[in-house]
Design an enzyme around this catalytic site. Structure first.
Site, PDB file in Angstrom:
ATOM      1  N   CYS A   1       0.821  -1.222   0.000  1.00 36.05           N
ATOM      2  CA  CYS A   1       0.000   0.000   0.000  1.00 36.05           C
ATOM      3  C   CYS A   1       0.851   1.265   0.000  1.00 36.05           C
ATOM      4  CB  CYS A   1      -0.957  -0.006   1.183  1.00 36.05           C
ATOM      5  SG  CYS A   1      -2.045  -1.436   1.168  1.00 36.05           S
TER       6      CYS A   1
ATOM      7  N   HIS B   1      -3.184   7.132   2.046  1.00 39.51           N
ATOM      8  CA  HIS B   1      -3.646   5.813   1.599  1.00 39.51           C
ATOM      9  C   HIS B   1      -5.000   5.552   2.259  1.00 39.51           C
ATOM     10  CE1 HIS B   1      -4.165   1.652   0.971  1.00 39.51           C
ATOM     11  NE2 HIS B   1      -3.790   1.289   2.183  1.00 39.51           N
TER      12      HIS B   1
ATOM     13  N   ASN C   1     -10.164  -0.325   0.581  1.00 35.77           N
ATOM     14  CA  ASN C   1      -8.713  -0.176   0.501  1.00 35.77           C
ATOM     15  C   ASN C   1      -8.231  -0.802  -0.809  1.00 35.77           C
ATOM     16  OD1 ASN C   1      -5.954  -0.592   0.700  1.00 35.77           O
ATOM     17  ND2 ASN C   1      -5.986  -1.171   2.859  1.00 35.77           N
TER      18      ASN C   1
HETATM   19  N1  COA Z   1     -17.810  -8.047  11.144  1.00 39.80           N
HETATM   20  C1  COA Z   1     -18.233  -8.173  12.400  1.00 39.80           C
HETATM   21  N2  COA Z   1     -17.409  -8.351  13.434  1.00 39.80           N
HETATM   22  C2  COA Z   1     -16.106  -8.383  13.191  1.00 39.80           C
HETATM   23  C3  COA Z   1     -15.563  -8.256  11.888  1.00 39.80           C
HETATM   24  C4  COA Z   1     -16.495  -8.090  10.838  1.00 39.80           C
HETATM   25  N3  COA Z   1     -16.100  -7.946   9.559  1.00 39.80           N
HETATM   26  N4  COA Z   1     -14.227  -8.330  11.951  1.00 39.80           N
HETATM   27  C5  COA Z   1     -13.892  -8.495  13.228  1.00 39.80           C
HETATM   28  N5  COA Z   1     -15.029  -8.529  13.984  1.00 39.80           N
HETATM   29  C6  COA Z   1     -15.141  -8.678  15.431  1.00 39.80           C
HETATM   30  C7  COA Z   1     -13.909  -9.303  16.047  1.00 39.80           C
HETATM   31  O1  COA Z   1     -13.980 -10.706  15.921  1.00 39.80           O
HETATM   32  C8  COA Z   1     -14.012  -8.837  17.456  1.00 39.80           C
HETATM   33  O2  COA Z   1     -14.952  -9.631  18.144  1.00 39.80           O
HETATM   34  P1  COA Z   1     -14.681 -10.078  19.656  1.00 39.80           P
HETATM   35  O3  COA Z   1     -14.593  -8.798  20.415  1.00 39.80           O
HETATM   36  O4  COA Z   1     -15.871 -10.897  19.951  1.00 39.80           O
HETATM   37  O5  COA Z   1     -13.389 -10.810  19.625  1.00 39.80           O
HETATM   38  C9  COA Z   1     -14.613  -7.446  17.323  1.00 39.80           C
HETATM   39  O6  COA Z   1     -15.216  -7.387  16.019  1.00 39.80           O
HETATM   40  C10 COA Z   1     -13.592  -6.329  17.448  1.00 39.80           C
HETATM   41  O7  COA Z   1     -12.491  -6.659  16.640  1.00 39.80           O
HETATM   42  P2  COA Z   1     -11.215  -5.737  16.551  1.00 39.80           P
HETATM   43  O8  COA Z   1     -10.203  -6.418  15.686  1.00 39.80           O
HETATM   44  O9  COA Z   1     -10.801  -5.296  17.914  1.00 39.80           O
HETATM   45  O10 COA Z   1     -11.829  -4.484  15.810  1.00 39.80           O
HETATM   46  P3  COA Z   1     -11.160  -3.116  15.493  1.00 39.80           P
HETATM   47  O11 COA Z   1     -11.939  -2.025  16.100  1.00 39.80           O
HETATM   48  O12 COA Z   1      -9.680  -3.146  15.737  1.00 39.80           O
HETATM   49  O13 COA Z   1     -11.381  -3.023  13.916  1.00 39.80           O
HETATM   50  C11 COA Z   1     -10.145  -3.299  11.897  1.00 39.80           C
HETATM   51  C12 COA Z   1     -10.789  -3.995  13.075  1.00 39.80           C
HETATM   52  C13 COA Z   1      -9.513  -4.338  10.996  1.00 39.80           C
HETATM   53  C14 COA Z   1     -11.211  -2.552  11.118  1.00 39.80           C
HETATM   54  C15 COA Z   1      -9.082  -2.291  12.410  1.00 39.80           C
HETATM   55  O14 COA Z   1      -8.220  -2.925  13.337  1.00 39.80           O
HETATM   56  C16 COA Z   1      -8.259  -1.728  11.307  1.00 39.80           C
HETATM   57  O15 COA Z   1      -8.744  -1.012  10.453  1.00 39.80           O
HETATM   58  N6  COA Z   1      -6.939  -1.961  11.295  1.00 39.80           N
HETATM   59  C17 COA Z   1      -6.089  -1.512  10.241  1.00 39.80           C
HETATM   60  C18 COA Z   1      -6.225  -2.472   9.090  1.00 39.80           C
HETATM   61  C19 COA Z   1      -5.705  -1.893   7.796  1.00 39.80           C
HETATM   62  O16 COA Z   1      -5.949  -0.762   7.484  1.00 39.80           O
HETATM   63  N7  COA Z   1      -4.994  -2.722   7.042  1.00 39.80           N
HETATM   64  C20 COA Z   1      -4.467  -2.386   5.793  1.00 39.80           C
HETATM   65  C21 COA Z   1      -3.340  -1.440   5.945  1.00 39.80           C
HETATM   66  S1  COA Z   1      -2.666  -1.074   4.404  1.00 39.80           S
END
Ligand code: COA
Length: 330
Positions: A114, A256, A286
C-alpha cells in the site's frame, strides 16, 4: 548546475465494473453493514471479475492520465507500475507498456504494497532529477480480491480493486516535487503479509522442490492500526521539516485510503482540518497501491485540487512500509 524540476500534469483512474455492497458480504461471512461502516467507513467496493485483468485496469488509468496531460504514449520514457498483484509474477508493467503502445518507454513493476505509489513517485523523481528520463507515467494498481480469504471476516470486508495514474515530467521552470521520506521495518512483516505457501512436490536426492501459490492476506488489524496512526503523522512532519513548511501550508492531505478512522486520527494529530482530507474509501475500500492516485484523480477532476495547491501524501502498509511526500499540483 540548476536542479531539474518536476511537474505533475495528468491523473487518471479505472475501476472494475462490478460492485459489492456491505450487505452482500453478510452472505459470505458473519458481518453486517453497521459493523463495517462504523469500524472502517467503507460502504462499497469494486471487485475485478474474471475478464478484468490488472494490466487492463492499469492501462485504462494510464491512458486517462496521458489524455489529461495531452501526452502521446510514444513520448513516455518510463512507466513504473506499483503493484503487489501483477497478472504475471514476472511483472505486468511490460504488458501495460505494450497495451499503451508506449514504444519508447522502459517499464518495470515496483512492489511495496500500500506504500507502492509513494515509493514509485520517489523513484520516478530520481530518474527525472538525474536527467535520465523526462516523461514518466506512474501507475498504482492492485487486485487484492484475488488474494483475500473470503471466509475471513477480519480482512475480506476491507479491500477493493482499482488503478490510478499520474504523469510527471521534467521542467526547467518550476519544481513541484518538494520532498519525500521512505521507510520500512521488516521486523514487523508478520503484522501484514501475503506469504508464499508452496507444498513440497518433488524430492530429488536431498533436494525438496516446492510448488504452489500464496497464502491469503494475513493481518493483525489492531497492530496495523496502531502502526499507521503512529508512523504516518511522523513521516509527514519529517518531510515538512525537510522542506521548511508546516501543516498550516498544506491545502490537501491525501492518505492511503485504508480506514476512515485512521484518516481522521492522522489528520487530528497533524492538526489538519477535516475538509482538507481527501477521502473516497466509502466507495472503494482499501485499493492498496491504487488508493492514493485514485483519490488524487477524483479530487483533480472534481476541481477540488487546483493548480499550485500544496499536497501532503502518505502511504503505509505491508512490509511494514511507509512513506510520505509533499508536492504541488501542476
Ligand atoms: N464483522 C463483524 N465483526 C467483526 C468483523 C467483521 N467484519 N471483523 C472483526 N469482527 C469482530 C472481532 O472478531 C471482534 O470480536 P470479539 O470482540 O468478539 O473478539 C470485534 O469485532 C472487534 O475486533 P477488533 O479487531 O478489535 O476491531 P477493530 O476495532 O480493531 O477493527 C479493523 C478492526 C480491521 C477494522 C481495524 O483494526 C483496522 O482497520 N486496522 C487496520 C487495518 C488496515 O488498514 N490494514 C491495511 C493497511 S494497508
Amino acid at each position: 548546475m540548476k536542479q531539474r524540476g518536476i511537474s505533475f500534469i495528468g491523473t487518471g483512474s479505472a475501476l472494475p465494473s462490478k460492485m459489492l455492497v456491505n450487505q452482500d458480504l453478510g452472505h459470505l461471512v458473519d458481518t453486517n453493514d453497521e459493523w463495517i461502516r462504523s469500524r472502517t467507513g467503507i460502504k462499497t467496493r469494486h471487485l475485478a471479475s474474471e475478464n478484468e485483468s490488472l494490466s487492463d485496469l492499469a492501462f485504462q488509468a494510464g491512458l486517462k492520465a496521458l489524455a489529461m496531460a495531452k501526452m502521446d504514449p510514444s513520448e513516455l520514457d518510463l512507466i513504473i507500475l506499483a503493484t503487489s498483484t501483477a497478472d504475471d509474477l514476472f511483472g505486468s508493467a511490460a504488458q501495460v507498456q505494450g497495451l499503451l503502445g508506449a514504444t519508447g518507454a522502459v517499464a518495470f513493476d515496483l512492489s511495496a504494497a500500500c506504500s507502492g505509489f509513494i515509493f514509485a513517485l520517489a523513484t520516478a523523481s530520481q530518474f527525472i532529477r538525474s536527467g535520465v528520463y523526462e516523461k514518466v507515467l506512474i501507475i498504482g494498481a492492485d487486485i487484492l480480491s484475488r488474494w483475500v480469504d473470503w471466509s475471513d471476516r477480519t480482512t475480506c470486508v476491507l479491500f477493493g480493486d482499482g488503478a490510478g495514474a499520474l504523469v510527471c515530467t521534467a521542467t526547467e521552470k518550476e519544481d513541484n516535487f518538494l520532498g519525500f521520506d521512505l521507510n520500512t521495518d521488516g521486523t514487523q512483516n508478520h503484522c501484514l503479509n501475503l506469504p508464499y505457501k508452496g507444498k513440497t512436490k518433488y524430492l530429488i536426492h536431498d533436494v525438496s522442490i516446492r510448488q504452489g501459490s500464496y497464502a491469503p492476506i494475513q493481518m493483525n488489524g489492531r497492530e496495523v492500526y496502531r502502526f499507521a496512526v503512529a508512523k504516518v503523522p511522523e513521516v509527514i512532519e519529517r518531510v515538512l521539516l525537510q522542506v521548511n513548511l508546516t501543516t498550516k501550508d498544506i491545502d490537501w492531505l491525501i492518505l492511503h485510503q485504508a480506514n476512515q478512522r485512521i484518516l481522521e486520527a492522522v489528520a487530528k494529530k497533524l492538526n489538519i482540518l477535516d475538509e482538507k482530507v481527501v477521502t473516497n474509501l466509502s466507495h472503494y475500500g482499501n485499493t492498496s497501491a491504487a488508493s492514493i492516485p485514485i483519490a488524487f484523480d477524483e479530487a483533480v477532476r472534481k476541481g477540488k485540487i487546483k493548480k499550485g495547491d500544496l499536497i501532503a501524501t502518505a502511504g503505509f502498509g505491508a512490509g511494514l512500509s511507509w512513506g510520505g511526500a509533499i508536492l504541488k499540483w501542476g
